[in-house]
Write a protein that holds these residues in place. Structure first.
Motif, mmCIF file in Angstrom:
data_model
loop_
_atom_site.group_PDB
_atom_site.id
_atom_site.type_symbol
_atom_site.label_atom_id
_atom_site.label_comp_id
_atom_site.label_asym_id
_atom_site.label_seq_id
_atom_site.Cartn_x
_atom_site.Cartn_y
_atom_site.Cartn_z
ATOM 1 N N ILE A 1 0.855 -1.189 0.000
ATOM 2 C CA ILE A 1 0.000 0.000 0.000
ATOM 3 C C ILE A 1 0.890 1.238 0.000
ATOM 4 C CG2 ILE A 1 -1.767 1.282 1.259
ATOM 5 C CD1 ILE A 1 -2.728 -1.324 2.429
ATOM 6 N N ARG A 2 0.514 2.219 -0.815
ATOM 7 C CA ARG A 2 1.259 3.467 -0.883
ATOM 8 C C ARG A 2 0.307 4.638 -0.710
ATOM 9 N NH1 ARG A 2 4.994 5.725 -5.903
ATOM 10 N NH2 ARG A 2 5.893 7.492 -4.766
ATOM 11 N N VAL A 3 0.677 5.548 0.190
ATOM 12 C CA VAL A 3 -0.103 6.760 0.446
ATOM 13 C C VAL A 3 0.616 7.926 -0.224
ATOM 14 C CG1 VAL A 3 -1.076 8.266 2.208
ATOM 15 C CG2 VAL A 3 -0.926 5.807 2.629
ATOM 16 N N LYS A 4 -0.117 8.703 -1.054
ATOM 17 C CA LYS A 4 0.479 9.808 -1.800
ATOM 18 C C LYS A 4 -0.307 11.090 -1.568
ATOM 19 C CE LYS A 4 0.171 8.095 -5.915
ATOM 20 N NZ LYS A 4 0.370 7.927 -7.370
ATOM 21 N N LYS A 5 0.361 12.212 -1.862
ATOM 22 C CA LYS A 5 -0.296 13.516 -1.784
ATOM 23 C C LYS A 5 -1.057 13.783 -3.078
ATOM 24 C CE LYS A 5 3.531 15.671 -0.921
ATOM 25 N NZ LYS A 5 4.483 16.771 -0.651
ATOM 26 N N ALA A 6 -2.272 14.310 -2.954
ATOM 27 C CA ALA A 6 -3.060 14.653 -4.131
ATOM 28 C C ALA A 6 -2.730 16.046 -4.641
ATOM 29 C CB ALA A 6 -4.555 14.554 -3.802
ATOM 30 N N VAL A 7 -2.329 16.948 -3.738
ATOM 31 C CA VAL A 7 -1.982 18.323 -4.095
ATOM 32 C C VAL A 7 -0.710 18.700 -3.345
ATOM 33 C CG1 VAL A 7 -4.325 19.087 -4.654
ATOM 34 C CG2 VAL A 7 -3.537 19.159 -2.293
ATOM 35 N N GLU A 8 -0.080 19.772 -3.821
ATOM 36 C CA GLU A 8 1.140 20.270 -3.176
ATOM 37 C C GLU A 8 0.795 21.457 -2.297
ATOM 38 O OE1 GLU A 8 4.162 19.237 -2.983
ATOM 39 O OE2 GLU A 8 4.009 17.517 -4.332
ATOM 40 N N THR A 9 0.319 21.185 -1.082
ATOM 41 C CA THR A 9 0.012 22.225 -0.104
ATOM 42 C C THR A 9 0.626 21.840 1.235
ATOM 43 O OG1 THR A 9 -2.096 21.181 0.507
ATOM 44 C CG2 THR A 9 -2.150 22.814 -1.270
ATOM 45 N N ARG A 10 0.644 22.800 2.139
ATOM 46 C CA ARG A 10 1.197 22.520 3.465
ATOM 47 C C ARG A 10 0.350 21.488 4.201
ATOM 48 N NH1 ARG A 10 2.516 27.473 7.377
ATOM 49 N NH2 ARG A 10 4.090 27.741 5.733
ATOM 50 N N ARG A 11 -0.968 21.607 4.109
ATOM 51 C CA ARG A 11 -1.835 20.639 4.778
ATOM 52 C C ARG A 11 -1.657 19.244 4.192
ATOM 53 N NH1 ARG A 11 -6.313 19.743 7.851
ATOM 54 N NH2 ARG A 11 -7.771 18.180 7.065
ATOM 55 N N ALA A 12 -1.487 19.153 2.876
ATOM 56 C CA ALA A 12 -1.268 17.842 2.259
ATOM 57 C C ALA A 12 0.030 17.225 2.747
ATOM 58 C CB ALA A 12 -1.248 17.980 0.740
ATOM 59 N N ASN A 13 1.048 18.051 2.949
ATOM 60 C CA ASN A 13 2.315 17.542 3.461
ATOM 61 C C ASN A 13 2.157 17.035 4.895
ATOM 62 O OD1 ASN A 13 5.130 17.115 2.922
ATOM 63 N ND2 ASN A 13 5.575 18.762 4.353
ATOM 64 N N GLN A 14 1.316 17.703 5.690
ATOM 65 C CA GLN A 14 1.063 17.265 7.054
ATOM 66 C C GLN A 14 0.240 15.984 7.083
ATOM 67 O OE1 GLN A 14 -0.886 20.734 8.553
ATOM 68 N NE2 GLN A 14 1.002 21.874 8.898
ATOM 69 N N MET A 15 -0.777 15.897 6.248
ATOM 70 C CA MET A 15 -1.641 14.727 6.226
ATOM 71 C C MET A 15 -0.941 13.501 5.649
ATOM 72 S SD MET A 15 -4.548 15.700 7.540
ATOM 73 C CE MET A 15 -3.529 16.679 8.655
ATOM 74 N N HIS A 16 0.081 13.710 4.817
ATOM 75 C CA HIS A 16 0.755 12.607 4.145
ATOM 76 C C HIS A 16 1.360 11.624 5.152
ATOM 77 C CE1 HIS A 16 4.015 11.237 1.061
ATOM 78 N NE2 HIS A 16 3.033 10.374 1.153
ATOM 79 N N GLY A 17 2.228 12.132 6.011
ATOM 80 C CA GLY A 17 2.870 11.262 6.989
ATOM 81 C C GLY A 17 1.896 10.732 8.031
ATOM 82 N N LEU A 18 0.915 11.563 8.416
ATOM 83 C CA LEU A 18 -0.061 11.145 9.428
ATOM 84 C C LEU A 18 -0.877 9.949 8.968
ATOM 85 C CD1 LEU A 18 -1.763 11.483 12.016
ATOM 86 C CD2 LEU A 18 -3.103 13.202 10.776
ATOM 87 N N PHE A 19 -1.448 10.031 7.763
ATOM 88 C CA PHE A 19 -2.333 8.961 7.311
ATOM 89 C C PHE A 19 -1.550 7.737 6.849
ATOM 90 C CE2 PHE A 19 -5.540 12.140 7.619
ATOM 91 C CZ PHE A 19 -6.705 11.430 7.839
ATOM 92 N N ARG A 20 -0.278 7.896 6.514
ATOM 93 C CA ARG A 20 0.528 6.704 6.264
ATOM 94 C C ARG A 20 0.700 5.927 7.575
ATOM 95 N NH1 ARG A 20 4.823 3.585 8.085
ATOM 96 N NH2 ARG A 20 5.427 2.214 6.389
ATOM 97 N N THR A 21 0.943 6.649 8.683
ATOM 98 C CA THR A 21 1.079 6.002 9.985
ATOM 99 C C THR A 21 -0.224 5.362 10.425
ATOM 100 O OG1 THR A 21 2.794 7.591 10.614
ATOM 101 C CG2 THR A 21 1.712 6.391 12.398
ATOM 102 N N LEU A 22 -1.352 6.051 10.217
ATOM 103 C CA LEU A 22 -2.657 5.488 10.593
ATOM 104 C C LEU A 22 -2.966 4.229 9.780
ATOM 105 C CD1 LEU A 22 -4.799 8.745 10.948
ATOM 106 C CD2 LEU A 22 -3.762 7.366 12.760
ATOM 107 N N THR A 23 -2.604 4.242 8.499
ATOM 108 C CA THR A 23 -2.829 3.063 7.657
ATOM 109 C C THR A 23 -1.982 1.888 8.129
ATOM 110 O OG1 THR A 23 -3.254 4.540 5.783
ATOM 111 C CG2 THR A 23 -2.874 2.223 5.289
ATOM 112 N N ASN A 24 -0.735 2.169 8.483
ATOM 113 C CA ASN A 24 0.133 1.108 8.988
ATOM 114 C C ASN A 24 -0.396 0.546 10.302
ATOM 115 O OD1 ASN A 24 2.813 -0.349 8.779
ATOM 116 N ND2 ASN A 24 3.072 0.659 10.751
ATOM 117 N N ASN A 25 -0.978 1.415 11.140
ATOM 118 C CA ASN A 25 -1.559 0.954 12.403
ATOM 119 C C ASN A 25 -2.744 0.015 12.158
ATOM 120 O OD1 ASN A 25 0.296 2.451 13.820
ATOM 121 N ND2 ASN A 25 -1.097 4.151 14.214
#
Length: 226
Positions: free
Chosen positions: A96-120
């Motif tokens: 499974i790969r989690v990617k950013k849909a847009v290049e924004t600051r919020r997308a950069n914050q959500m990227h690492g967070l939801f990758r961790t939640l998915t791994n959990n």
């Protein structure tokens, strides 16, 4: 000032003017038409955690539908909904790969967070999580009665807490508590609720603390000097 001050400013042209007939101060005026802000587009760096792929074990089933993911394993079933700034996909190898849909600051914050939640989710339904606590103090003890954990923490009455569904609580030697389950957030929340009844105090260290928690101690008041 005794002398009169005469100044002239020109917006269209850059010119040097004299302020004060006596002092003869020379000041350069910058035209307002040429002053302004320069906009620069800064691309957010990709999260080091977010770009890591998630390996799915053979005993775990993953179902992707748009922005929703459902993970099912031997210990249970969990689901998660992604925000619009994040995309999730599964490649041919099954990772499974989690990617950013847009290049924004919020997308950069959500990227690492939801990758961790998915791994959990994947780790939770396949291996599970646990949190260990320890009771420190004379007379402090815990026990499991049916679907509840009973704590004696120095109050005038015992504290009884219902164990949420999906969690297991084990007590060893009356002072060591282990909370386990497949949902990491629920495991951490229930362990924090137990600790909240009597957080460790800094003088003698009495209370309920995590097994790996380091309590910073304070020195008590010194007695009177004779």
């Amino acid at each position: 000032m005794a002398s009169s001050v005469t100044s002239s400013f020109c917006i269209s042209n850059l010119k040097t003017v004299f302020v004060g007939e006596t002092n003869k101060l020379r000041v350069s005026s910058i035209p307002g038409a040429q002053a302004g802000f320069v906009r620069k587009t800064v691309e957010c760096k990709e999260s080091r955690i977010g770009k890591q792929r998630i390996t799915v074990p053979s005993n775990v089933t993953v179902n992707l539908e748009g922005q929703d993911i459902q993970v099912k394993g031997p210990l249970g079933e969990l689901a998660l909904t992604y925000p619009r700034e994040v995309l999730v996909e599964r490649d041919e190898s099954g990772t499974i790969r989690v990617k950013k849909a847009v290049e924004t600051r919020r997308a950069n914050q959500m990227h690492g967070l939801f990758r961790t939640l998915t791994n959990n989710l994947v780790v939770g339904v396949s291996q599970g999580f646990e949190k260990k606590l320890q009771l420190v103090g004379v007379g402090y003890r815990a026990m499991v009665e049916g679907n509840a954990v009973v704590l004696n923490l120095g109050f005038s009455h015992p504290v009884k807490m219902e164990i949420p569904s999906g969690l297991k609580v084990k007590v060893e030697e009356n002072t060591r508590i282990t909370v386990s389950g497949f949902d990491k957030s629920e495991v951490g929340q229930f362990a924090a609720s137990i600790r909240k009844w009597r957080p460790p105090e800094p003088y003698k260290g009495k209370g309920v603390k995590y097994a790996d928690e380091i309590v910073r101690r304070k020195e008590g008041k010194a007695g009177k000097k004779k």
